[in-house]
Structures are given as structure tokens and as C-alpha cells.
Design an enzyme around this catalytic site. Structure first.
Site, short mmCIF file in Angstrom:
data_model
loop_
_atom_site.label_atom_id
_atom_site.label_comp_id
_atom_site.label_asym_id
_atom_site.label_seq_id
_atom_site.Cartn_x
_atom_site.Cartn_y
_atom_site.Cartn_z
N LYS A 1 11.26 -52.49 5.67
CA LYS A 1 11.95 -53.14 4.55
C LYS A 1 12.20 -54.61 4.89
CE LYS A 1 14.06 -48.81 3.11
NZ LYS A 1 15.22 -47.91 3.21
N GLN B 1 20.88 -47.02 5.29
CA GLN B 1 19.77 -46.11 5.55
C GLN B 1 20.28 -44.70 5.84
OE1 GLN B 1 16.53 -46.93 5.20
NE2 GLN B 1 15.91 -44.84 5.68
N ASP C 1 19.41 -49.04 -4.02
CA ASP C 1 18.81 -47.71 -3.84
C ASP C 1 18.94 -46.88 -5.12
OD1 ASP C 1 17.58 -47.12 -1.38
OD2 ASP C 1 19.51 -46.98 -0.35
N1 GUN Z 1 16.34 -42.39 3.72
C1 GUN Z 1 15.21 -41.86 3.23
N2 GUN Z 1 14.87 -42.48 2.07
C2 GUN Z 1 15.82 -43.41 1.85
C3 GUN Z 1 16.02 -44.37 0.82
O1 GUN Z 1 15.27 -44.49 -0.14
N3 GUN Z 1 17.12 -45.15 0.95
C4 GUN Z 1 17.98 -45.04 1.98
N4 GUN Z 1 19.04 -45.84 2.01
N5 GUN Z 1 17.83 -44.16 2.96
C5 GUN Z 1 16.74 -43.35 2.88
#
Ligand code: GUN
Length: 287
Positions: free
Chosen positions: A52, A96, A119
Site C-alpha cells: 500500500k 491493517q 477501507d
Molecule cells: N486485512 C485483510 N484485508 C484488509 C483490508 O482490506 N483492510 C485492512 N485494513 N486490513 C485487511
């Protein structure tokens, strides 16, 4: 059979975002700023956060990653989230997941201001999405919609079967396909005779996290097949010691499909682009 090439489409969208950001900076405006919180040292989470961060740099966003020890307390994490909520310099925040077991994920997710929740996990954003109001969409379903639109796949009046009912993929995906005028069925682990649904589907979206689950005899001729699965399976020949395997048995399904996503290079890169699009959106939405 045509491949839905997520690598190619995501690259194109990233270039579009990059030129928008360049124009913002040239006009003396602030670029979008994404903050990510990572707690602990889970291998997959570290990889995702690094990806990211790389994506942000690629399109010219500002990016901050805050890393915390695995034994950080829930209260400490809440305090950090509130600090970022109140920081006008940061437009989007993701924490995350998964978090260490002693931290209540729901409480953290609900503490992130819905105005910065790129998100799309906050109940406020989930509600707005289900109502079809403009808001942050969860990255994977958002990326899949962009992929479908890019290839001009007809959705109106089509029968779409989503396999999986997670809050992150299955549920929001079903809502978005409904908004695109599909007739939608959500199948899950308790569904009786799942193939009887998938065999009738014009569009199948497999998001259950079971490698190779969807086989050729479970889809109809000409179906569009979207594979959300990214399970790590051991592979001694791979440098990392593993490779990613989708929920779709590509070998048997691909010959019957009209369009299909590969794994890797299908939904994965589109998910990453979904987050970038939300972050770009964040500089205006709710402000
Ligand atoms: N863990 C797995 N997928 C995601 C996601 O799309 N966002 C976040 N914050 N954590 C994750």
C-alpha cells in the site's frame, strides 16, 4: 475465454490517479495523504502494508505508516486512531487487520472517523453503501466493479452468484451487484446444493477462501468468473516458499468461461487500486 487482466487495468487507473495528483500539486493543493497502522509483525500484513505504501508513492500520494509492537494495548491504539482522526493533514486511515487477539477489532474499526475510513468498514459507511449513497466502498468489491466496467461486462438482468458472506467481500459485493441490476444470490458454507446456484449463474464471484473450490462442472458455459481467493499454499519451487492459489480451479473453469480473472494478477491489484481511489476521494468527500 478472455482474461480479466487486473495488472493491466490497475496500471491504467494508477496512471490516471497519478496525473490527477500531479495537477493538484501543480495547482498548489495538497495531495491525498493515507495513514496505515500496523500492529505486530504478521508476515502477510507486513507485505500488504508495504504494498500500500509503494502504491501511494507510485501515484504521488503522501503516505505514513505507523508501526506498533504486538503487545500494544487497545487503549494505546484507540488514542493513536483519535490522534489521526483529528489530524487535518491526513485524509484516509486504515488499520491493517487482523489485529492481535487482545485488541477488539470492532471497537477500533468504529473509532476510525467514518470520514477517513477509506477501507469502508465503519458501520456508517456500510449503511451508506447499502443505500447506494456516495461513500467509501470496501476495496475488493470496488476494484471488482471497476474491472467489470472496464471490460464492458453486461450486468443488467444477469444472475450473479457470490460465494462467501464476509463483511469485507461477500456482503458488500452482493450489494454492489444488486445496484448494477443483477439478480443476486449469496451462497455460503451452510448453503444446500451450492452447485445448483453456480450452474445457473451468468457471473460467479468466488470469495470463500478455499483454494480450487469452484470446478468446471459447477459453472455454465460462457459464465464470467471472478476469483477473490488468495490462499498461500506451500511451493518449494517458489522463492518465497509459497504461491497464491485462488478459489477457482482455473484449469477446469477457464475453458467454459467467457471472462475469468487469473490469480495472481486479477482481483489482487484491483483491490489495491480500490484503496487508492478511496483515498483520492477522501480529500473531498465529507469535507
Ligand atoms: N486485512 C485483510 N484485508 C484488509 C483490508 O482490506 N483492510 C485492512 N485494513 N486490513 C485487511
Amino acid at each position: 475465454m478472455n482474461l480479466l487482466n487486473g495488472n493491466e487495468v490497475s496500471q491504467k487507473i494508477k496512471l490516471e490517479i497519478k496525473s490527477k495528483v500531479e495537477a493538484m500539486r501543480a495547482a498548489g493543493k495538497k495531495a491525498p495523504h493515507l495513514a496505515a497502522i500496523l500492529v505486530g509483525s504478521d508476515g502477510a500484513s507486513m507485505t500488504y502494508v508495504a504494498a500500500k505504501e509503494k502504491d501511494c508513492h507510485e501515484v504521488g500520494f503522501d503516505s505514513t505508516v505507523l508501526r506498533f509492537d504486538a503487545n500494544t494495548t487497545e487503549e494505546e491504539l484507540i488514542a493513536e486512531v483519535i490522534k489521526i482522526n483529528n489530524n487535518p493533514n491526513i485524509d484516509g486511515l486504515i488499520v491493517q487487520l487482523p489485529l492481535p487477539k487482545h485488541i477488539n477489532e470492532k471497537r477500533i474499526t468504529e473509532t476510525i472517523s467514518y470520514k477517513k475510513d477509506v477501507d469502508g468498514f465503519h458501520p456508517m459507511n456500510v449503511g451508506m453503501m447499502f443505500k447506494g449513497l456516495k461513500t467509501f466502498l470496501p476495496a475488493t468489491p470496488f476494484g471488482i466493479i471497476k474491472l467489470i466496467e472496464h471490460y464492458g461486462i453486461e450486468t443488467s438482468g444477469k444472475y450473479c452468484v457470490v460465494i462467501g458472506r464476509s463483511d469485507i467481500v461477500g456482503k458488500p459485493m452482493s450489494a454492489l451487484m444488486l445496484q448494477k441490476n443483477c439478480t443476486v444470490t449469496v451462497c455460503h458454507s451452510k448453503t444446500v446444493d451450492l452447485p445448483s446456484y453456480t450452474q445457473k449463474a451468468d457471473i460467479v464471484i468466488a470469495a470463500l477462501g478455499r483454494p480450487g473450490f469452484l470446478k468446471g462442472d459447477m459453472v455454465k458455459e460462457g459464465a464470467v468468473v471472478i476469483d477473490v481467493g488468495i490462499t498461500r499454499v506451500e511451493d518449494a519451487t517458489a522463492k518465497s516458499g509459497f504461491r497464491l492459489k485462488g478459489d477457482v480451479d482455473f484449469e477446469s473453469v477457464a475453458p467454459k468461461s467467457s471472462f475469468i480473472t487469473p490469480v495472481p494478477g486479477g482481483v489482487g491489484p484491483m483491490t489495491r487500486v480500490g484503496l487508492l481511489l478511496n483515498t483520492l476521494e477522501a480529500i473531498e468527500l465529507f469535507k
